[in-house]
Structure formats: C-alpha cells, structure tokens
Scaffold this motif. Structure first.
Motif, mmCIF file in Angstrom:
data_model
loop_
_atom_site.group_PDB
_atom_site.id
_atom_site.type_symbol
_atom_site.label_atom_id
_atom_site.label_comp_id
_atom_site.label_asym_id
_atom_site.label_seq_id
_atom_site.Cartn_x
_atom_site.Cartn_y
_atom_site.Cartn_z
ATOM 1 N N UNK A 174 0.853 -1.181 0.000
ATOM 2 C CA UNK A 174 0.000 0.000 0.000
ATOM 3 C C UNK A 174 0.892 1.235 0.000
ATOM 4 N N UNK A 175 0.682 2.116 -0.990
ATOM 5 C CA UNK A 175 1.512 3.318 -1.092
ATOM 6 C C UNK A 175 0.599 4.531 -1.170
ATOM 7 N N UNK A 180 3.471 6.667 -5.292
ATOM 8 C CA UNK A 180 3.065 5.729 -6.333
ATOM 9 C C UNK A 180 3.910 5.935 -7.582
ATOM 10 N N UNK A 181 4.310 4.813 -8.183
ATOM 11 C CA UNK A 181 5.166 4.884 -9.371
ATOM 12 C C UNK A 181 4.449 4.392 -10.631
ATOM 13 N N UNK A 182 3.612 3.380 -10.502
ATOM 14 C CA UNK A 182 2.953 2.789 -11.671
ATOM 15 C C UNK A 182 1.505 3.233 -11.716
ATOM 16 N N UNK A 195 -7.791 -3.188 -3.565
ATOM 17 C CA UNK A 195 -6.813 -4.261 -3.368
ATOM 18 C C UNK A 195 -7.489 -5.408 -2.643
ATOM 19 N N UNK A 196 -7.571 -6.580 -3.343
ATOM 20 C CA UNK A 196 -8.205 -7.749 -2.748
ATOM 21 C C UNK A 196 -7.215 -8.612 -1.994
ATOM 22 N N UNK A 197 -6.016 -8.770 -2.495
ATOM 23 C CA UNK A 197 -4.924 -9.445 -1.787
ATOM 24 C C UNK A 197 -3.618 -8.932 -2.344
ATOM 25 N N UNK A 198 -2.518 -9.545 -1.977
ATOM 26 C CA UNK A 198 -1.206 -9.019 -2.343
ATOM 27 C C UNK A 198 -0.928 -9.069 -3.843
ATOM 28 N N UNK A 199 -1.728 -9.826 -4.602
ATOM 29 C CA UNK A 199 -1.491 -9.938 -6.043
ATOM 30 C C UNK A 199 -2.715 -9.596 -6.882
#
Length: 754
Positions: A174-175, A180-182, A195-199
């Motif tokens: 989380x940024x 944020x870069x992308x 965000x649902x999970x890490x991927x």
C-alpha cells in the motif's frame, strides 16, 4: 422499496403458472414439496438456480445479470431501471420485458414490474461478476475519471472490459499517491481500484460503469448469430445418407467377424488397446478415428461386450447374430439409435487426460451422462431446418447453440457440436451437412418409422452382377441378401461404395468349395446372375480349382485323410507339415492324425495342398468357424425417465395448496408419527377421528406398498381397526390407508378444495 416474498408471490400465482414452473424446473418437484414455503426454499437454492439458468439464452441471461448489477438480490428494483441499462447501449427494449417475463415464469425473478426481486443464491449461481462488473463501492458513485492521465485510463478501460480483476505485483504494498510509481499504484492510492490481496486488484462497479459510458453492460448480444446455410436436393441428401448407412453396416459386419475369430483383450484400466485399434482399422481399411467410433457403437448397441472372465476380452454377443441376419435398414437403426443414446464422448479418443494418459476407446474416462442430451440439442437444431437445408460451417452452428444456452455443455460445449456433425455424418444420420429424412424421423418418431424411411431412400436390391474379363465382379448396387452371400463366399471385396467390386481368386474359389459348393454350382451362379458374358478365364479358374479340390479328403476320427492317389498320399507324408500333424499311414490311401480335422486341413492348405472335409455320407462339410459368442448384456444406458404429465403436475400443485391451508388452519397443527413408540400414533388417530366426526378434510402423508412417500387430501369416513377409509378429494374415489403407513396428518380448511 419493499416487495412480496417469493412464497407470497407463489401463493398468488394461478395453478397453471405453477404447473408451467414445475415443467420448466423439474427438480423442484422431487420429492413433492409439502407446501409453498418448501417450494420457495427449493427455488432459491443455488443448485436449482444454476440448473434453471442452463437453458437461458444469452440475452435473457444478460437481463438477469443486469438485475444483479442493480442488486435485485438485495432489494426489489423497478423494471425501468433495467430498461435504462439496456437503453444506454441502444438495444431494443421490447426484448428486455420479454426476457423478464421468461425469468419470472421460471421463478428466477418474482414481483410486479415495480418491484422485481431475485434470489440471493442467483449471484452465486450466475457468477461473482455479473456483466463483467466488479463489486459495488457506493462511495465512488460521484467520482470523475475523465481527467485521469491516459496511462491510468488505459488500465481502467482494460478492467472495465471484463473481467474486473487483475493480477499484478503492484498490489503487494500500500503506497500513497506521492510515492506511487505505476498506474496501478496510483489508481490504488486514489481509491479507484480495490486491493483484494497481495497480487489481486479489482475495479469497483461504479468505476466500471463510468468507464463504459453509454454502454453500461458492454457489448450485449441481443440476437443469435447468423447461421449460414445452403440448399441441397433432399433426395440427394437421403441417398447419400443411405449409402453411408450401408457402408456402416458393412464395417460393423467386418468388425464382428474379426472379433469373433480373434477377440481383443480388455485393458486393465478398461477399454481397447492402441495396438488392437490399429489392427481393426487396418482390417476395415478405415482410419483409426472411424474404427474407434465403430467400437463404441457396437458395445453400446449390445453387439459386443466384455466377457468378464479371468482374462477378459471384447467378444460379440448373441445379439450380434440377430443383427447380422436383419435387413440393412434395421441394422442401421440399431446403430444410429445406439449413437444418439451413447452416454460417452468418442471425440475424446486419442487425447490425453489431466494425468497425461492416453484416452482409449471404451475407456471409463469417456463416460458423460449428459452426452445424449447435448447430442440431441445439435441434431434438433439441424432438424428444425427445412429438408435439404445444410449448414455451411459447423462452427456457426456451435456459435448459435452457444448463444441459445451459453451455460450449457461446459468447456467442451463447442467441440460437442463439431463432434456431433462429424459422427452423425459417419453414422448416416447426417449427410452433406444436412439431416437426412431417416435421421429426422429417428429423432422425432422412433426406430420403426426411421427404418421404413431409410428403406424408401435405399435403391432397390439388384439381382445381378457384372463379371469382367480381369476376374472382377461388379455389383452395380445393393445386392439382394441371398446373392450377396453367394458372391462374398466365392469372391473377395476389393472396394465398396455405391458399386461394390469383388475379385475372384483361386483361394476364394476354394473357400466356396470348402463351404460345400461344387464347380457346377459356381458355373450356374455366374451364368444366371451375370448380365455380362462369363469370361473363359473364370471358367478355367473354377474348373482347375475343382480338379485339385477334394482329391485329398479328411474325416473326423481324431481325423483322417483319404485319397485315391497313393502318390499324393506319399507327397503329403513327405512334407515337413506331416510330422507336426502327427500323420501316419494306415493304408495305401489313408492317413490318420490325433489332431482335430479343422486344424489338419488348415495346416495342409497353408502347405499348398487343397484338402476338403467330408461327412459320414461322403458330402463336403463346411468347417468354417462361426466365431465366439457370449450372452447379450443389453445396452449400458438406463431408460430415460418419463416426464410427468400436466395432470400429475396439477395434482402436485393441488397438494401444495392443501399443505398451505393445513399450515394456516386454526387448530390444524400437523401431527407427525415419530417412527417409534410414543404419542405420535395416538395423536394421529385422534386427529383423523376428529376429522371424520366433523366431516373435515385431512392432508395425509403416507408410504405406499412400494415404500414410496406420497400425499393425499382425504375426507375421512371410517377410522378404526388399523385402517383409515375416506374419499380422495382429488379423484372422488374411496381409498383405504393402513394407519401404520401414515407418517403425518393435518386438518385442511373445509370450505376450500385442492
């Protein structure tokens, strides 16, 4: 907005509407629901909703998904809001209300047009992302996305096209917007992605709708795709299919002969081995794919079965003998019906399963109970076209059927259609990409009329042949059975088709002699049945073979050989084969062997001699093997269940209504028998006696003599002696019920009849 419950809506429906519902969703009627509340619970179950959705077309399913986009499973919505979603894409609105009506008839929706509701299980059955939109985040409803940078809008457009979830490593941390870069990180920081999970990230529904703009539901397929067709002469289609039917019959006959002589083994895992399939294909002069289909057909038709011995083999059954003597049209009907009803997928043969194991013919992994239904769907779509109308591309037919039922058929849905067209053409149900008249009749009227229709399509059997100078015999059409048997005995098939070509060889002439035919018989056969002059070379061949044949004769003792020529006897004894056959001379013209006669004769023929078998009267015996047979085991498929009639469904609806009245009758609490001792039986008896005294109706649940649970509305007349006797309200007849078979009873309002 508030609305009625499903149970309340069902109670307000007419009986005819509930009968139509039970017809469209037969799983709701098994077992019979006790009352409307039970029926409503079944209607809302996930499994039942999923089954009901299988037959919905693409547009109707989109309307159902649109209602889920509007959260109709959480609170009722007016039909105008559904119209608005489709109106945004420019689709015609008339179809929306028709689709809502179809969904309402199936009880996938309920309520009037101002308050339409859907079952909470619908979202699970249809999918997590209806119309390709993500889950709702109400706080984003007023967010604008037009001012975002192009790279961020590109990500939103990709996810808005569906599915709304994506895998990315950028979701791992989380940024803040500053760090944020992308584009994905920036969208996460802005809250426009979840965000649902890490991927995994998900595009909220509100953002997806904004990105889609004037097409909130995406590309809606309102009409089924076009099906390219071409017109053919119906008679040509039928004749072509008839020719295929004859070829199919010939191949199956050859298969049965081959497996009668040398049955292939059953693999340990079940099925037929690759080597045996290749051998069969070579014997039939066909490719392996066709040979595999034939194997599946003969087993499902009951012509071949597993011998189930210590070393099991695939052996023809006694049913094969009846099939072999049947007329061509009846042979075809047996095979075509076996294909239509085949609960397996021959198209999978040659592929590999999830464990990378090759799928063989007759392997258990090919079992698919739904295969007959899927096959019939494709055939019925072709049968709906006019006679002689052929499709130009099976893929187009697959696309049409996919639109009509996108949730039907699973991952092999489109391939099932292509396999049906391919296999149906090989079986003769289809020809030239159109359904034949006999195939259409088999689908709609059954085997008997289909056999007659094929008989009409086949050319009349011919009673003559054309003998050529090169010792070939041409059959200019289908030979009558008697002539066909004689020609196949004396000649070998070289090519089959509309005109079959045979060739006469010395070995085939000997085969006829071995079967008891004489030279005079063969001369008469060709003289009387050939429309062309019999060539001199054929006459010489028959006479020359006859001079050699039968000079050496064998009989069954163990076995013996006799010959009027001592020189020929000596020649046989001098041959190396004589030692293996254990031949010995007992007279100048007689040899004997302990081996069976058939084995002795086969060995001598292989050594170049031409012996004949004789009986006690000196006549030539036909010692050809008839092949192995085992008892027929019938077809693998169970008989299809008979759908209930409208009268039966109407009776079920009346009993459901009676259950509702029993539940609301004052003082009519249901009395259940607990199945053991206690107050249950006594309370039931008291309730029934009360109803008899007051002349009231009782809803009775009982178990009949076959152990089947049933229910009736009864007006008790006599209760005692272990028996309830009363009038069945539905049928107006007096019935008797043993009290020990009654499981529950409840009073029903007297002034209402089910």
């Amino acid at each position: 907005m508030s609305g009625v419950t499903l149970a309340e809506w069902l109670r307000a429906r007419e009986d005819a509407a509930l009968v139509a519902l039970l017809r469209a969703r037969p799983d709701l009627a098994t077992p019979p629901p006790a009352d409307t509340a039970v029926l409503a619970t079944r209607i809302g179950s996930r499994a039942s909703v999923a089954r009901a959705c299988e037959d919905l077309d693409t547009f109707t399913l989109t309307v159902l998904e649109a209602l889920l986009v509007l959260d109709a499973d959480l609170s009722p919505v007016p039909v105008e809001r559904v119209d608005a979603l489709f109106r945004g894409g420019g689709e015609g609105l008339g179809g929306v209300r028709v689709a809502v009506g179809v969904l309402r008839e199936r009880a996938l929706l309920w309520g009037d047009d101002q308050a339409i509701s859907a079952s909470p299980a619908t979202r699970d059955a249809v999918g997590a992302f209806p119309c390709g939109l993500g889950r709702s985040v109400p706080g984003l409803a007023d967010v604008e996305v037009d001012e975002l940078p192009e790279d961020e809008r590109r990500v939103l457009r990709a996810l808005a096209a569906g599915p709304p979830v994506g895998q990315t490593k950028d979701a791992a941390h989380v940024v803040s917007l500053a760090n944020a870069r992308t584009p994905i990180q920036k969208l996460l920081a802005r809250g426009l992605l979840v965000r649902r999970d890490s991927l995994t990230v998900e595009l909220p529904r509100e953002i997806g709708l904004k990105v889609r703009g004037d097409r909130p539901l995406g590309d809606v397929r309102v009409d089924e795709p076009p099906l390219g067709t071409t017109d053919r002469e119906p008679a040509t289609v039928d004749r072509t299919g008839g020719g295929v039917a004859l070829e199919l019959s010939r191949h199956v006959e050859a298969l049965l002969k081959s497996w009668s002589d040398e049955p292939p083994p059953v693999l340990r895992s079940g099925g037929l081995g690759v080597r045996d399939l290749r051998k069969l294909a070579k014997d039939l002069d066909a490719d392996e794919r066709r040979a595999a289909l034939l194997v599946e057909l003969v087993v499902n038709a009951g012509l071949v079965a597993d011998s189930e011995g210590t070393e099991p083999e695939w052996v023809p059954t006694t049913q094969a003998d009846a099939w072999l003597v049947a007329a061509p049209e009846h042979r075809w009907v047996a095979l075509a019906q076996a294909w239509i009803d085949l609960p397996r997928l021959p198209g999978l043969i040659g592929r590999r399963d999830d464990r990378d194991r090759l799928l063989n013919p007759l392997a258990p992994e090919l079992n698919r109970p739904a295969a007959p239904k899927d096959r019939r769907r494709a055939l019925e779509a072709l049968a709906a076209l006019d006679p002689g109308v052929a499709i130009t591309d099976p893929d187009e037919l697959a696309a049409v059927l996919a639109w009509r039922a996108p949730r039907h058929g699973g991952r092999l849905r489109d391939e099932l259609v292509r396999w049906t067209v391919e296999e149906g053409t090989q079986v003769g149900v289809l020809a030239l990409n159109a359904i034949t008249a006999q195939g259409r009749t088999l689908l709609t009227e059954g085997p008997g009329p289909a056999a007659k229709r094929l008989g009409d399509a086949l050319p009349a059997p011919v009673d003559h042949v054309l003998v050529q100078a090169d010792l070939t015999v041409v059959a200019p059409g289908r030979l009558d059975p008697e002539l066909a048997d004689e020609i196949e005995l004396v000649a070998d098939v070289e090519s089959a088709g509309g005109a079959t070509v045979y060739r006469v060889r010395e070995s085939s002439v000997r085969r006829a002699f071995d079967a008891g035919r004489s030279a005079a018989d063969l001369h008469e056969l060709f003289r009387s049945r050939s429309r062309t002059p019999v060539p001199q070379s054929l006459t010489y061949l028959i006479d020359d073979a006859a001079r050699k044949h039968g000079r050496l004769r064998g009989g069954a003792a163990g076995s013996f050989l006799r010959c009027d020529d001592p020189v020929l006897v000596a020649e046989v004894l001098a041959h190396p084969t004589a030692e293996r056959l254990e031949l010995r001379r007992i007279a100048p013209t007689v040899l004997v062997s302990p081996l069976p006669l058939a084995e002795v004769l086969d060995a001598l023929r292989a050594a170049g001699f031409a012996p004949a078998a004789e009986g006690p009267d000196g006549r030539v015996l036909d010692l050809r093997e008839r092949g192995r047979r085992i008892a027929g085991k019938g077809r693998r498929r169970p008989a299809p269940p008979t759908p209930p009639s409208d009268e039966q469904l109407g009776e079920l609806v009346r009993l459901v209504r009676a259950g509702d009245r029993a539940a609301t009758t004052a003082g009519g609490t249901r009395v259940s028998v607990p199945g053991n001792l206690g107050a249950g039986p006594s309370a039931t008896l008291a309730l029934l006696q009360q109803a008899a005294r007051q002349g009231r109706n009782v809803l009775v649940d009982f178990v009949d003599g076959h152990g089947t649970a049933a229910r009736r509305v009864i007006t008790p007349q006599v209760v005692g002696g272990g028996v309830l006797e009363g009038v069945d309200v539905s049928y107006g007849e007096v019935r008797r019920f043993p009290l020990h078979r009654i499981t529950s009873a409840a009073l029903v309002e007297d002034d209402t009849r089910p």
